[in-house]
Design a protein around this motif. Structure first.
Motif, mmCIF file in Angstrom:
data_model
loop_
_atom_site.group_PDB
_atom_site.id
_atom_site.type_symbol
_atom_site.label_atom_id
_atom_site.label_comp_id
_atom_site.label_asym_id
_atom_site.label_seq_id
_atom_site.Cartn_x
_atom_site.Cartn_y
_atom_site.Cartn_z
ATOM 1 N N ARG A 14 0.816 -1.205 0.000
ATOM 2 C CA ARG A 14 0.000 0.000 0.000
ATOM 3 C C ARG A 14 0.850 1.256 0.000
ATOM 4 N NH1 ARG A 14 -5.291 0.710 3.513
ATOM 5 N NH2 ARG A 14 -5.070 2.639 2.328
ATOM 6 N N THR A 64 -6.716 -8.096 1.025
ATOM 7 C CA THR A 64 -6.634 -6.699 0.603
ATOM 8 C C THR A 64 -6.665 -6.666 -0.913
ATOM 9 O OG1 THR A 64 -5.382 -5.984 2.554
ATOM 10 C CG2 THR A 64 -5.124 -4.660 0.545
ATOM 11 N N VAL A 121 -7.281 1.457 -3.450
ATOM 12 C CA VAL A 121 -7.706 0.418 -2.510
ATOM 13 C C VAL A 121 -9.177 0.088 -2.739
ATOM 14 C CG1 VAL A 121 -7.966 -0.199 -0.078
ATOM 15 C CG2 VAL A 121 -6.036 1.208 -0.810
ATOM 16 N N TYR A 149 -9.531 -3.466 2.331
ATOM 17 C CA TYR A 149 -8.292 -3.625 3.092
ATOM 18 C C TYR A 149 -8.549 -4.434 4.349
ATOM 19 C CZ TYR A 149 -3.966 -2.406 5.558
ATOM 20 O OH TYR A 149 -2.761 -2.465 6.222
ATOM 21 N N ASN A 150 -7.708 -5.454 4.571
ATOM 22 C CA ASN A 150 -7.734 -6.204 5.827
ATOM 23 C C ASN A 150 -9.098 -6.843 6.067
ATOM 24 O OD1 ASN A 150 -6.375 -7.132 8.102
ATOM 25 N ND2 ASN A 150 -6.803 -5.298 9.318
#
Length: 260
Positions: free
Chosen positions: A192, A218, A231, A234-235
């Motif tokens: 990222r 992600t 993005v 994410y996560n």
């Protein structure tokens, strides 16, 4: 953003336009490191080298939940190429997660995706570093975790250079539109940083406020080669929750002295 949002970008022609970044499942070293920190020990009890650390039973369950998630994807969202850290915990995660569709996917083991090298800090807890290597502890506090390089090890900036090299190869290679990377939390965070051009304070803030979970997903997307990555998740551990697998983190504010 026009109708369809970020997900619509992957329908356009070009090179690799979707990066799926997966942190490996919980490992034996994750558990040992967390236990050592909780006990106030100086040494992490892990008899094998970092490259050979296996998944735990929970890590295997998390990888199985990833498999169910991948198996549920339509063909156009399934990875065309798979890039895996050579470390055992990542290779085991990828092997389990992708067992459902052997098909024609391309799988590459790439050493640039390995976990950050800790050098003289290997197997030391935060307490261990403070007590046994006080000069290094002071250097780390002065330089900060982004630029601190332990003797024999790497800084976050060093890992970012590896990622830049990897992305250049990814752009030059005929990978197909969707590439999967199975790696480690610091590596995925630094994807990222590199792809979004995050500054040091932003990287440190992201690590502190949203530490990557084991088995998390992600997604980064772009409309075509040369365009900025964005993005698109994410996560994410919703697949773990759906499968009833435990959600584990094994990260802390001192994550630069713990093996992940």
């Amino acid at each position: 953003m026009k109708k369809g949002g970020l997900r619509a970008l992957v329908d356009q022609p070009g090179g690799a336009r979707t990066l799926i970044l997966v942190r490996h499942g919980e490992s034996a070293a994750n558990v040992a490191a967390s236990a050592a920190e909780a006990a106030g020990a100086e040494i992490i009890d892990m008899p094998v080298r970092d490259a050979d650390v296996p998944l735990t039973t929970t890590g295997t369950e998390q990888a199985t939940a990833l498999r169910r998630w991948f198996d549920s994807r339509p063909r156009e969202e399934y990875p065309d190429s798979v890039w895996v850290s050579p470390y055992r915990r990542a290779a085991e995660t990828a092997g389990i997660a992708l067992a459902g569709r052997p098909g024609d996917r391309r799988l590459v083991t790439d050493e640039r995706l390995r976990d950050r090298e800790l050098g003289v800090l290997d197997l030391l807890t935060h307490r261990g570093v403070e007590h046994r290597l006080p000069i290094e502890a002071a250097r780390r506090r002065r330089l900060g975790k982004f630029y601190y390089r332990p003797p024999g090890g790497e800084s976050w900036a060093d890992v970012a250079l590896r990622i830049r090299s990897f992305l250049a190869v990814l752009d030059a290679d005929d990978t197909g539109p969707t590439a999967l990377v199975v790696s480690h939390d610091a590596v995925i965070l630094l994807f990222r940083v590199v792809c979004e051009g995050l500054a040091e304070p932003d990287a440190l803030r992201l690590a502190a406020t949203d530490p990557l979970l084991n088995g998390s997903i992600t997604r980064l997307v772009r409309p075509d080669q040369g365009a900025p990555w964005q993005v698109d998740g994410y996560n994410d551990v919703s697949h773990l929750l759906t499968a009833g697998a435990d959600v584990t983190s094994h990260t802390s504010k001192d994550d630069d002295v713990l093996p992940f």
